[in-house]
Structure formats: C-alpha cells, structure tokens
Enzyme design. Structure first.
Site, short mmCIF file in Angstrom:
data_model
loop_
_atom_site.label_atom_id
_atom_site.label_comp_id
_atom_site.label_asym_id
_atom_site.label_seq_id
_atom_site.Cartn_x
_atom_site.Cartn_y
_atom_site.Cartn_z
N GLU B 279 0.83 -1.20 0.00
CA GLU B 279 0.00 0.00 0.00
C GLU B 279 0.87 1.26 0.00
O GLU B 279 0.55 2.25 -0.65
CB GLU B 279 -0.91 -0.03 1.23
CG GLU B 279 -2.09 0.90 1.13
CD GLU B 279 -3.14 0.56 2.20
OE1 GLU B 279 -3.66 -0.58 2.20
OE2 GLU B 279 -3.44 1.42 3.03
N GLU B 282 2.12 1.66 -3.44
CA GLU B 282 0.99 2.13 -4.24
C GLU B 282 0.78 3.63 -4.01
O GLU B 282 0.57 4.40 -4.95
CB GLU B 282 -0.25 1.36 -3.77
CG GLU B 282 -1.44 1.39 -4.68
CD GLU B 282 -2.60 0.59 -4.07
OE1 GLU B 282 -2.55 0.23 -2.87
OE2 GLU B 282 -3.58 0.35 -4.81
N CYS B 299 -8.40 -2.15 4.29
CA CYS B 299 -8.23 -3.29 5.20
C CYS B 299 -9.51 -3.68 5.89
O CYS B 299 -9.63 -4.77 6.42
CB CYS B 299 -7.24 -2.96 6.32
SG CYS B 299 -5.74 -2.25 5.76
N SER B 319 -7.31 1.32 -2.09
CA SER B 319 -6.07 0.60 -2.32
C SER B 319 -6.41 -0.79 -2.86
O SER B 319 -7.34 -1.43 -2.36
CB SER B 319 -5.32 0.46 -1.00
OG SER B 319 -4.31 -0.52 -1.14
N LYS B 358 -15.05 -9.87 8.29
CA LYS B 358 -13.99 -10.69 7.69
C LYS B 358 -14.53 -12.04 7.25
O LYS B 358 -13.98 -12.68 6.37
CB LYS B 358 -12.85 -10.89 8.68
CG LYS B 358 -12.09 -9.62 9.02
CD LYS B 358 -10.96 -9.34 8.07
CE LYS B 358 -10.31 -8.00 8.36
NZ LYS B 358 -9.59 -7.45 7.21
N GLU B 361 -15.80 -11.29 3.92
CA GLU B 361 -14.66 -11.00 3.03
C GLU B 361 -13.99 -12.29 2.56
O GLU B 361 -13.71 -12.45 1.37
CB GLU B 361 -13.64 -10.12 3.77
CG GLU B 361 -12.43 -9.75 2.93
CD GLU B 361 -11.32 -9.07 3.75
OE1 GLU B 361 -11.09 -9.49 4.90
OE2 GLU B 361 -10.70 -8.13 3.24
N GLU B 366 -13.16 -13.42 -5.54
CA GLU B 366 -11.90 -12.93 -6.12
C GLU B 366 -10.72 -13.11 -5.16
O GLU B 366 -9.58 -12.97 -5.57
CB GLU B 366 -12.05 -11.47 -6.54
CG GLU B 366 -12.32 -10.46 -5.42
CD GLU B 366 -13.80 -10.33 -5.04
OE1 GLU B 366 -14.58 -11.26 -5.35
OE2 GLU B 366 -14.16 -9.31 -4.41
N CYS B 503 -10.39 -1.56 14.80
CA CYS B 503 -10.59 -2.99 15.05
C CYS B 503 -10.70 -3.33 16.53
O CYS B 503 -11.33 -4.32 16.89
CB CYS B 503 -9.43 -3.78 14.48
SG CYS B 503 -9.07 -3.36 12.78
#
Ligand code: SF4
Ligand code: SF4
Ligand code: FES
Lengths: 164, 578
Positions: B279, B282, B299, B319, B358, B361, B366, B503
């Site tokens: 990141e 990037e 994230c 990102s 999560k 996710e 993908e 988190c």
C-alpha cells in the site's frame, strides 16, 4: 411474514412522473415521509417495494425506515388491490352474526388470505372495522356494492356477479 | 452550571444536563437499565430504570430524565422495585427463554437483570412470537424470538454507522426488529460490521458460529491447519476469561492456539507489514502520477462493502492491496506451500479476527489467488474464547509462548493496525523512510492517534506536504467522503475503519455490558494496550521486518511487482442497494 405478492409490479411512466413531482415537492421538507407515502399510495394504489425504493432514493430516507412506517400504519398497504375489492366487516355486530364464517368462505373460494389479492388481479380481500351498517350484519362490500344479512352460502352467488 | 439534588437522601452536586441515572451511578447507586446504552441508545423505552421523583405522580425513566435543582430522587422504594420487576416479567413473558443453549448464556444483560431483581417466576405467561431465524448472512445471525425490542441495534446501525438496514416493523404485539420487507440481511446493504451484535443486550444477534468447522479441520490428519491472529484480538481476548479490559494476552493466546493443535500459529501483524509495503508503494506511485488520489485504505471489509454500496465513485481510490489476513492466506498457499512441499489444497488457513465482516470477506470469490480461497475460515475473538473453553484450557494460567517462525515476526507498525489511525501511521513510517532515504527516528505520528471519529493532519515528508485524514465508524466515513466528493476537502491519503475506534472495538470483540460501558472507556483501554505492544517490539517499521525483506528478495522481487499483483492485490465491485 413474507410481504410479496404474486402480481408483478407494473407501474406506468405516468405514475412515475407523478411520483417524481411529489418527491420534488417534499424533498427538502423534513418529516414529510408520511405525506409522500400517502400520495404515492394514491398514485399506485399500494406501496410495493419498487415504489418504496423510489421514495427512499427520492427523499433520501433509508428503505428500512420507510418499510417500518408503512408496516406500522394500517392505512398503508404493500399489496395491490384487486379490480374488485372485497371487504368483510369484522366489527362486533357482524362478528357476532357470523362474519368469521363468511370471511372463511371467501378465502376458500378465492384461494387467498386476508390482505391478499388473487393471482389474476381480480379480487382482493380485506377485513374492516365496523362500517356502521350494523342493522345489516353481517356485511360484505365489493367496491361500492353493499351486501347484508348474509350466510356463507350467499357468497358464491355474489362473487359470480363479478366476472369481467 | 452545577445542580444540587438528593438521591436516596444523599446530597450530591452534578453538572447541568446530567441524567438521574448518571448522577446516581456517580455515587455508586445502581439503577438497572436495559434499553439504555451510553452514547448509542438513550430513548427511555424499556422502563427498567424507573425511579420516584418527589412531586411527580408517575415514576420516571432515570436514563433520560435530567437532574434539576432541589430534585429529590428515590431509587429503591417498594413501588420502584415492584414496578421494575413487573416490567421485567412482561419483557420476559415474550422472550424465548432458552438460556442454557443460548450463545449469550452468562453474558446477557436480561439474565443478569432477572437475577438482580429476583425474578423467580413469570406471572404473565401468554402467547409468544415465533419468527424465522435469519441465518443466511455469512457474518450475522438474527433471532427475533430473543429480541426484547430495546432498539440499540437500530440506533447503532442507523445513527452511528448510517447503514440503516434494520428498523422496527409492524406494531404492538407484532412489532419486530428487522429489515425492509423483513428480507434476510444478505439481501440488504448490510456491511456485516457486527456493531449491532456488540450492542445487543441479549442473544438476538450474534456472529455466524464457525467453530465447528475449525474443530473438524483440526481433526483431519490430512490437513495442515494454520492460524493467524489479528492485532486487536490479543488486547481483548482476556476479557472472555474475566481479565480486565486492556490486558495484553499475546503469549497466552499463542500457547492456547498451540494446545488446540494448530500446525502453525502465526501473526497477522506480519501480513500487515506486507500490506504496508504494497500500500505504501501504491501510495508513492499515485503521489508521483497524481492519479486516483486520495488513496483510501481497504483493510476493513465492512468499510469496503459500504463503499461499494454508497460510494462507488470512489472504488478507484481504494487501495488494491488485500487486507492483511487475505495476503497472509495467499502467501501461505503459495510461498509457504512451495517451501514446505505441501499441496495448497491440503492447507487450511484460519483467521482469528476482531471482526464479523472478515467472514464475508473471506468468501469473496476474487480472494482466491492460488485457485484456493486465501482464507478458509474466520472466527471472531468471541469464538476463539469459546473454543479455548471447549478445549479445557485454563487460559489465565497458561504460560506465554512465541508465535511460530517465520511468520510470527512482526513490526510494531503491524500491531497498530488494530487502532484507528494505525494503518496510516504504519504507512507513514515506511513511506517517510523511502522518500527521505533515511532511517527516521521520529516515528510516532501522534496527530493520527486518538479516538476522535475524524482526524486530519498534514505531515511533511522529504519536503512534500502530505494531507491525510483518518475516519473510524461508517457514519464518520460517510461525512468525510461527502466532503471529498463535494471538493470541500482534499487529501492525499485516507484511512477508514468500519467500526468506531477501529478494530479494537470491532464487531467480533468481547461484549461489554451497558454498565461497564458507563464506567470504562473501552476504546481507550484497548488502544492503550495496542500502543504499549507497539513500543515493546524490536522492529517498529514494516520494511525492517526480516521476513518481509527476505520474501521480497527471494520471492516477490519488489512491492507492486508482477507476482505481488497476482497474489496480494484485488479489485472491487459496485453493489446495488437492495
Ligand atoms: S452488521 Fe452493521 S450494517 Fe449490518 S445490520 Fe448490523 S450494524 Fe447494521
Ligand atoms: S436485536 Fe438485540 S439490540 Fe436489537 S432490539 Fe432486539 S434485543 Fe435490542
Ligand atoms: S428506559 Fe431507561 S433503561 Fe430503558
């Protein structure tokens, strides 16, 4: 609990245009949700998810909140009404004189539950509170026609009149 | 202005605007509550907190009643006690009372009230509601039969997260908390953030339990089962075993996982270091090209889904770096599998996360870089707590141990991912070193720390002024992005976490009851533990982590290179709302 009806939504462009005018009118007026829903129901006859979504996007109120309001007030309906709106009075007088059996007979004949609409869109069935015709109990109305002092066996004859 | 009043004949002085409840608590007088949750839900609907106020005929709800000069309050009269008890019995009469088999057994505010108020019998046993349990979401289970209509979940979802997918439907006895048309949550723009779960006082909302799946994998001899734990888990897991909020239990947690039989106990912080490398690079690339700025972190899967629903025009700003645990899974099933000579099909990667989103996710199609899902299952901190208990491990007594090499070595930068502002700070530590070509000693970017919902800072790196912003909680994210969208604000880099506080207060973290929430600043306590952990690390910057250096040298070549593009990056999709 499922609130969907078998009849697909077929709103017209004219209806959508009208709804958009209503939305424009109330867009920036806070607390206008109920007014918008009233007018939307007047336009479409009922408030299916498609209409609620348009309202939600239009006045920027979450769909969950709109559905909460629609399901709270009994004057809103999320199911379409039939061409012939059958209403059975379940006020005390009618109830005592057997309105329960009348409504059961109608349900069997039409194959639908209270609040539903028949698959061909012809009949819808509702239970109402006292409509003030207690002298005629039990009473059923079909659109503007009133039928009184009924027994279950009268039902077939009445519904047969509405064939077109 | 100060207000003087008497509570149970005790004189007290409190600031104007204090509620009777707060005033009473400040002198250790306990008033029971149920619908009330500080800063979240203050609607006075359950009437568990009623008190007598001199001069008032009816009892008043202490949680919403403001103090006034000369007020006399009685919290413990017979009328008050009897009324509370009746109110509670009425609530209990339409509650599915299957406590023994409830996920919240012994962690339930209703159960505790029932004990505290001495309810031994329910006098109003009547009709009960029967609703279908919504189990279709990969993250959230809703059981309306246990719902007591406190509306805390509605408040958090609507007012704090501004997702607004649940509300009160119908009315009277038929009232049910649910989504529009009572559709399952999967069919709504729910972000799976789980904030509704952590505010629910009872077992009406909980995570989709995936613990059985993990016990099965562990029992399968053919499987090589690896586990990784996110930074926020180690500062909260202890609470599941009665330890004080903010206790660091990293070493005990690792020991417990080893005792449970995992073949490798690794640290998601290590993967976070890879995330920063990707990141950060990037960001430098975008800064150079001026394209797709601001860069926005990705994230937090609750945030990502929220963005896909509500800010699809920002998808190119996200990102493309995968979130740390997904990167970790991809590395395990590629590099690690090759090194160990294990078929990736035989490797199972389990993530222990403070997060319910999560779970969703990890099921995104993908995110399967090697042809196998990067991560096979996700459990929350709460689920890990339950598994440790099931395994008969006496958690508070086990010795500390270290994560397994080599994916246990992490930097402090990876650790602070757990608190709001942490990803930003971690990235700045690395980006600053790269831009200046130096090993900078000043690495505590305190401007992005702290618990404000939105933080802004301008940091000067190698002569470049970098404008950054940090938001936690989806309502704050919405506010911030609306400003960016309208052009009112411009930034180079934005960190967004879906849960307020980041988190550490994620939707998968131990539940803190309403009373404790009044007494302790949970976010601050857990955040302090995270920053203490950071300070204790040998390496404080991601690019200093030896395993990171080694992998880029031996395997990936360079950050944002071809191989890392395939394994460590992803893409996003625009999603419809309903
Ligand atoms: S998980 Fe988050 S978005 Fe979904 S219903 Fe709960 S609070 Fe709302
Ligand atoms: S689901 Fe839980 S938080 Fe939501 S209203 Fe019901 S009991 Fe309250
Ligand atoms: S009314 Fe005060 S806690 Fe519910």
């Amino acid at each position: 609990m499922s609130a969907t009806c078998s009849i697909p939504f077929n709103g017209t462009p004219e209806q959508e245009k009208k709804l958009n005018t209503v939305i424009e009118k109330y867009k920036d007026v806070s607390g206008s949700l109920i007014s918008v829903l009233h007018e939307a129901q007047e336009i479409y006859g009922y408030l299916p998810i498609e209409v609620q979504k348009m309202v939600s996007e239009g006045i920027n109120v979450p769909l969950a909140e709109i559905y909460g309001v629609v399901s709270f007030y009994s004057q809103f309906t999320i199911k379409p009404k039939g061409k012939y709106k059958v209403a059975v009075c379940l006020g005390t007088a009618c109830y005592v004189k057997g309105a329960g059996e009348i409504i059961d007979r109608i349900k069997t004949r039409l194959g639908i539950e209270e609040g539903d609409c028949s698959a061909d869109g012809k009949f819808s069935l509702d239970a109402t509170r006292c409509i003030g015709a207690c002298g005629l109990a039990p009473v059923v109305t079909v659109n503007d026609d009133v039928y009184g002092r009924l027994v279950p066996d009268d039902i077939d004859g009445i519904l047969d009149k509405y064939t077109d | 202005m100060a207000v003087n009043l008497k509570i149970n004949n005790i004189d007290i002085t409190v600031p104007e605007g204090t509620t009777v409840l707060e005033a009473a608590r400040s002198i250790n007088i306990d008033i029971p509550t149920l619908c009330y949750l500080k800063d979240v839900n203050e609607i006075g609907s359950c009437r568990m907190c009623v008190v007598e106020i001199k001069g008032q005929r009816a009892l008043q709800a202490a949680c919403v009643y403001p103090v006034s000069e000369g007020m006399e309050v009685l919290t413990n009269t017979k009328t008050v006690r009897d009324t509370r008890k009746i109110n509670l019995e009425l609530i209990l009469s339409n509650h599915e009372r299957k406590c023994l088999t409830c996920i919240r057994n012994q962690d339930c505010e209703l159960q505790k009230l029932s004990t505290d108020l001495g309810v031994l019998d329910i006098r109003f046993d009547g009709e009960n509601s029967h609703y279908e349990v919504d189990m279709l979401s990969s993250s959230i289970v809703r059981n309306p039969n246990k719902c007591i209509l406190c509306r805390r979940c509605i408040s958090v979802c609507k007012n704090i997260q501004t997702v607004s997918v649940i509300d009160a439907n119908e009315r009277g006895f038929n009232t049910i908390i649910g989504s529009a048309f009572n559709m399952p949550l999967v069919d709504t723009p729910c972000t799976n953030c789980g904030q509704c779960i952590v505010v629910c006082p009872v077992g009406a909302l909980h995570e989709k339990d995936d613990t059985d799946k993990i016990w099965e994998l562990l029992a399968d001899n053919k499987k090589h089962v690896l586990v990784q734990t996110a930074p926020a888990v180690r500062v909260a897991l202890g609470e599941e075993f009665g330890m004080p909020i903010g206790t660091r239990v990293t070493g005990k947690m690792v020991t417990a996982l080893k005792l449970m039989g995992f073949d490798g106990v690794f640290d998601t912080d290590t993967a976070a270091d890879f995330t920063i490398m990707e990141e950060g690079t990037e960001f430098l690339n975008r800064l150079k090209s001026g394209k797709n700025l601001p860069l926005i972190t990705s994230c937090s899967p609750g945030w990502v889904k929220f963005c896909e629903h509500n800010f699809p025009d920002f998808l190119d700003n996200l990102s493309t770096a995968k979130s740390p645990h997904q990167m970790f899974g991809a590395i395990m099933k590629s590099y690690y599998a090759e090194k160990k000579g294990i078929d990736p099909a035989d490797i199972a990667v389990i993530s222990v996360m403070p997060c319910t989103a999560k779970k969703f996710e990890s099921k995104r199609e993908e995110l399967a870089a090697t042809g196998h899902p990067d991560v096979d299952a996700v459990i929350t901190t709460r689920e890990l707590g339950r598994m440790i208990k099931q395994a008969g491990i006496d958690f508070t007594k086990v010795e500390d141990s270290e994560f397994d090499a080599p994916f246990g070595e992490a930097s402090g930068a990876g650790v602070i991912f757990g608190a709001t502002g942490g990803v930003m700070e971690a990235a700045l530590r690395t980006v600053a070193d790269i831009l200046t070509g130096e090993d900078l000693q000043h690495i505590d970017y305190t401007a992005v720390r702290g618990l404000d919902g939105i933080k802004e800072a301008t940091v000067e790196i190698a002569g470049t002024k970098v404008h950054v912003a940090v938001a936690s909680g989806l309502g704050n994210a919405r506010k911030l992005l609306e400003k960016v969208r309208s052009g009112e604000q411009q930034y180079h880099f934005i960190e967004i976490m879906g849960c307020p506080g980041g988190c550490i207060t994620g939707g998968g973290q131990p539940i803190v009851d309403a009373k404790t929430m009044m007494d302790i600043d949970v976010k601050a306590a857990r955040a302090a533990a995270i920053y203490a952990e950071d300070k204790s690390m040998t390496y404080r910057k991601s690019h200093e982590n030896p395993i990171v250096k080694k992998l880029y040298k031996e395997y990936f070549g360079k950050p944002c290179g071809h191989l890392s593009h395939n394994l460590l990056h992803t893409h996003y999709v625009k999603r419809e709302n309903y």
